[in-house]
Design a protein around this motif. Structure first.
Motif, PDB file in Angstrom:
ATOM      1  N   PHE A 338      -3.663 -30.140 -68.065  1.00 58.41           N
ATOM      2  CA  PHE A 338      -2.391 -29.432 -68.064  1.00 58.41           C
ATOM      3  C   PHE A 338      -1.926 -29.150 -66.635  1.00 58.41           C
ATOM      4  O   PHE A 338      -0.759 -29.399 -66.290  1.00 58.41           O
ATOM      5  N   VAL A 339      -2.825 -28.639 -65.812  1.00 55.59           N
ATOM      6  CA  VAL A 339      -2.464 -28.329 -64.427  1.00 55.59           C
ATOM      7  C   VAL A 339      -2.043 -29.596 -63.689  1.00 55.59           C
ATOM      8  O   VAL A 339      -1.109 -29.581 -62.880  1.00 55.59           O
ATOM      9  N   ALA A 340      -2.724 -30.709 -63.979  1.00 56.30           N
ATOM     10  CA  ALA A 340      -2.378 -31.973 -63.330  1.00 56.30           C
ATOM     11  C   ALA A 340      -0.980 -32.444 -63.716  1.00 56.30           C
ATOM     12  O   ALA A 340      -0.333 -33.188 -62.959  1.00 56.30           O
ATOM     13  N   HIS A 341      -0.487 -32.016 -64.874  1.00 56.41           N
ATOM     14  CA  HIS A 341       0.843 -32.414 -65.353  1.00 56.41           C
ATOM     15  C   HIS A 341       1.829 -31.239 -65.332  1.00 56.41           C
ATOM     16  O   HIS A 341       2.794 -31.220 -66.107  1.00 56.41           O
ATOM     17  N   TRP A 342       1.586 -30.299 -64.454  1.00 55.51           N
ATOM     18  CA  TRP A 342       2.399 -29.072 -64.386  1.00 55.51           C
ATOM     19  C   TRP A 342       3.891 -29.383 -64.232  1.00 55.51           C
ATOM     20  O   TRP A 342       4.735 -28.823 -64.948  1.00 55.51           O
ATOM     21  N   ASP A 343       4.220 -30.257 -63.310  1.00 54.34           N
ATOM     22  CA  ASP A 343       5.627 -30.542 -63.036  1.00 54.34           C
ATOM     23  C   ASP A 343       6.323 -31.148 -64.251  1.00 54.34           C
ATOM     24  O   ASP A 343       7.507 -30.866 -64.517  1.00 54.34           O
ATOM     25  N   GLU A 344       5.607 -31.981 -65.007  1.00 50.15           N
ATOM     26  CA  GLU A 344       6.192 -32.570 -66.209  1.00 50.15           C
ATOM     27  C   GLU A 344       6.436 -31.511 -67.281  1.00 50.15           C
ATOM     28  O   GLU A 344       7.464 -31.506 -67.957  1.00 50.15           O
ATOM     29  N   ALA A 345       5.465 -30.600 -67.439  1.00 52.71           N
ATOM     30  CA  ALA A 345       5.638 -29.515 -68.403  1.00 52.71           C
ATOM     31  C   ALA A 345       6.785 -28.596 -67.984  1.00 52.71           C
ATOM     32  O   ALA A 345       7.583 -28.146 -68.820  1.00 52.71           O
ATOM     33  N   LYS A 346       6.875 -28.336 -66.698  1.00 48.85           N
ATOM     34  CA  LYS A 346       7.949 -27.483 -66.178  1.00 48.85           C
ATOM     35  C   LYS A 346       9.310 -28.114 -66.426  1.00 48.85           C
ATOM     36  O   LYS A 346      10.292 -27.413 -66.740  1.00 48.85           O
ATOM     37  N   ALA A 347       9.392 -29.442 -66.317  1.00 47.63           N
ATOM     38  CA  ALA A 347      10.662 -30.127 -66.571  1.00 47.63           C
ATOM     39  C   ALA A 347      11.054 -30.023 -68.042  1.00 47.63           C
ATOM     40  O   ALA A 347      12.248 -30.001 -68.371  1.00 47.63           O
ATOM     41  N   MET A 348      10.070 -29.944 -68.931  1.00 44.82           N
ATOM     42  CA  MET A 348      10.346 -29.797 -70.363  1.00 44.82           C
ATOM     43  C   MET A 348      10.765 -28.370 -70.694  1.00 44.82           C
ATOM     44  O   MET A 348      11.621 -28.153 -71.554  1.00 44.82           O
ATOM     45  N   TYR A 349      10.137 -27.400 -70.043  1.00 48.50           N
ATOM     46  CA  TYR A 349      10.388 -25.990 -70.349  1.00 48.50           C
ATOM     47  C   TYR A 349      10.766 -25.258 -69.063  1.00 48.50           C
ATOM     48  O   TYR A 349      11.843 -25.469 -68.541  1.00 48.50           O
ATOM     49  N   ASP A 350       9.893 -24.420 -68.515  1.00 47.04           N
ATOM     50  CA  ASP A 350      10.186 -23.775 -67.241  1.00 47.04           C
ATOM     51  C   ASP A 350       8.889 -23.238 -66.641  1.00 47.04           C
ATOM     52  O   ASP A 350       7.810 -23.366 -67.218  1.00 47.04           O
ATOM     53  N   GLU A 351       9.009 -22.639 -65.469  1.00 48.39           N
ATOM     54  CA  GLU A 351       7.830 -22.146 -64.753  1.00 48.39           C
ATOM     55  C   GLU A 351       7.112 -21.052 -65.536  1.00 48.39           C
ATOM     56  O   GLU A 351       5.882 -21.015 -65.592  1.00 48.39           O
ATOM     57  N   ARG A 352       7.845 -20.152 -66.138  1.00 45.40           N
ATOM     58  CA  ARG A 352       7.233 -19.062 -66.904  1.00 45.40           C
ATOM     59  C   ARG A 352       6.424 -19.611 -68.073  1.00 45.40           C
ATOM     60  O   ARG A 352       5.332 -19.138 -68.359  1.00 45.40           O
ATOM     61  N   PHE A 353       6.966 -20.618 -68.747  1.00 46.08           N
ATOM     62  CA  PHE A 353       6.246 -21.253 -69.844  1.00 46.08           C
ATOM     63  C   PHE A 353       4.931 -21.855 -69.338  1.00 46.08           C
ATOM     64  O   PHE A 353       3.886 -21.726 -69.984  1.00 46.08           O
ATOM     65  N   CYS A 354       4.980 -22.526 -68.205  1.00 43.53           N
ATOM     66  CA  CYS A 354       3.766 -23.138 -67.657  1.00 43.53           C
ATOM     67  C   CYS A 354       2.730 -22.086 -67.291  1.00 43.53           C
ATOM     68  O   CYS A 354       1.528 -22.272 -67.541  1.00 43.53           O
ATOM     69  N   ARG A 355       3.165 -20.983 -66.713  1.00 48.80           N
ATOM     70  CA  ARG A 355       2.223 -19.913 -66.370  1.00 48.80           C
ATOM     71  C   ARG A 355       1.636 -19.298 -67.640  1.00 48.80           C
ATOM     72  O   ARG A 355       0.474 -18.896 -67.674  1.00 48.80           O
ATOM     73  N   MET A 356       2.434 -19.216 -68.687  1.00 55.10           N
ATOM     74  CA  MET A 356       1.933 -18.713 -69.966  1.00 55.10           C
ATOM     75  C   MET A 356       0.829 -19.616 -70.503  1.00 55.10           C
ATOM     76  O   MET A 356      -0.228 -19.145 -70.927  1.00 55.10           O
ATOM     77  N   TRP A 357       1.049 -20.921 -70.470  1.00 54.91           N
ATOM     78  CA  TRP A 357       0.054 -21.845 -71.002  1.00 54.91           C
ATOM     79  C   TRP A 357      -1.182 -21.923 -70.104  1.00 54.91           C
ATOM     80  O   TRP A 357      -2.307 -22.077 -70.591  1.00 54.91           O
ATOM     81  N   GLU A 358      -0.990 -21.814 -68.810  1.00 57.78           N
ATOM     82  CA  GLU A 358      -2.145 -21.775 -67.913  1.00 57.78           C
ATOM     83  C   GLU A 358      -3.005 -20.559 -68.232  1.00 57.78           C
ATOM     84  O   GLU A 358      -4.239 -20.652 -68.309  1.00 57.78           O
TER      85      GLU A 358
END
Length: 415
Positions: A338-358
């Motif tokens: 997930f961390v390796a694909h952070w930018d892709e996940a962020k493009a789908m949702y947003d930074e807050r979503f990525c921090r939530m999943w992390e």
């Protein structure tokens, strides 16, 4: 300053022999513990200490999601690893508001059909593209089985399916029900490897669409069907029933209904296999942050909550296996991907979503490494003679399936 000092005292109990620097919103640095810390926990607004004192298990994750706290010198995983080391973590931070009244606890796990559909949609109706960022090729979103420590995630997830298939004692032509089929990987595996006919059910519209498409693509649509249906709505009889990673969404108030339905659906000589997250340290309550943001209505039970309901249903427990650190290793792989694909996940949702999943993936891993969570596999039957007297058959079956799979791969390689 007083609130920050109280937070520092709680952290000191939680980190045991560790050390940590704490920096408040005014820039004041406080050393916690002994030795030289490698991590710094920084508060970015003055509300954080108050929020953490009110409900640390909810507000710590929220503050991290919102960027109101940050970790320097490492990651949120490193921070959670540190604060779950101490022997007093459950007393100091772990169970602050989890001594809930029985009525409140049951209310949180009350999952009638409409609420079950909503709860499942909350988590599983995210796009498949998102889950493909960190899951294995088969999109197994449950604990893998690391038969060897050096297994890749794909190898361990295939080993999990093989391990479960061995416990089901499958024979060609059998009718199998997959309760909570996810994206269809287990159902397709059983049909392909054992020649059985599988009905998979889910409450996620997104998962249903993916599973049906995969069955068509694999040429298995004549043997595997998927339906948008709750287990309580099922009828008929099945030779085998499998349920992987779904029981956590049932809720203690519904265990009686769940096992009674399994008994009704299972043939007299049938076998069922339940794979679920559980608790080693007795009944508890779902972490409030997890309950709010990740799995509303979810609960991982202690076996002491499960087995009495199995007994009341008339089903027999024919085998129980506890998988301790397998999910911790699974989550380690997921988090790294997930961390390796952070930018892709962020493009789908947003930074807050990525921090939530992390935070979710890191915290979940810690729950299996140091906070009493495990996975259990419970084999059930209606007849005492439905499975062999000794469990050697499981090992023999797994070995035979693994050898056959290796032979197929060798043939494909030379083709």
């Amino acid at each position: 300053m007083l609130l920050t000092r109280l937070i520092a005292q709680l952290i000191a109990k939680a980190i045991g022999d560790g050390a940590l620097d704490l920096v408040d919103a005014d820039g004041h640095r406080r050393r916690i513990g002994r030795g030289t810390p490698s991590l710094t926990l920084r508060f970015h607004d003055h509300r954080v200490p108050r929020d953490l004192l009110v409900n640390p298990r909810l507000h710590f994750g929220e503050a991290y999601m919102d960027g109101r706290i940050s970790v320097e010198g490492g990651t949120i995983y490193d921070m959670l690893d540190l604060v779950t080391r101490g022997t007093e973590v459950h007393g100091a931070l772990g169970r602050v508001l989890e001594t809930l009244s029985p009525a409140l606890r049951l209310a949180q796990q009350h999952n009638p059909l409409d609420r079950s559909r909503k709860n499942v949609s909350h988590h599983y109706d995210l796009s498949q593209a998102f889950y493909r960022l960190f899951l294995d090729r088969d999109m197994q979103y449950s604990c893998a089985y690391f038969a060897r420590p050096d297994m890749t995630l794909d190898e361990a997830q295939e080993a999990k399916k093989r391990h479960i298939a061995a416990k089901l004692l499958l024979a060609p032509g059998m009718r199998v029900l997959d309760v909570g089929c996810g994206w269809g990987g287990m159902a397709l595996y059983l049909a392909r490897e054992a020649g059985v006919r599988v009905t998979g059910i889910t409450l996620s519209a997104e998962q249903l669409a993916v599973a049906r498409a995969r069955a068509e693509e694999a040429g298995l649509a004549d043997r595997v069907t998927f339906e948008l249906r709750d287990y309580r709505q099922m009828t008929g009889r099945f030779d085998r029933i499998v349920s992987v990673g779904m029981f956590e969404h049932v809720g203690v108030p519904h265990y009686g209904t769940y096992f009674a339905k399994l008994r009704d659906l299972l043939a007299p000589d049938g076998v069922a296999l339940l794979h679920s997250i559980g608790r080693l340290d007795g009944p508890g309550a779902t972490n409030p942050w997890i309950r709010k943001y990740i799995f509303p209505g979810g609960y991982s039970p202690a076996l002491s909550e499960v087995l009495p309901q199995v007994e009341k249903s008339g089903l027999l427990s024919t085998d129980i296996e506890i998988l301790r650190l397998h999910y911790a290793e699974t989550l380690r792989h997921w988090r790294s991907r997930f961390v390796a694909h952070w930018d892709e996940a962020k493009a789908m949702y947003d930074e807050r979503f990525c921090r939530m999943w992390e935070f979710y993936l890191a915290g979940a891993e810690m729950s299996f490494r140091s906070q009493g969570h495990m996975v259990f596999q419970l084999q059930l039957a209606r007849s005492i003679g439905a499975v062999p007297m000794v469990r050697d058959y499981m090992v023999r079956c797994e070995e035979a399936m693994a050898q056959e799979r290796e032979r197929e791969r060798t043939l494909q390689h030379h083709a």
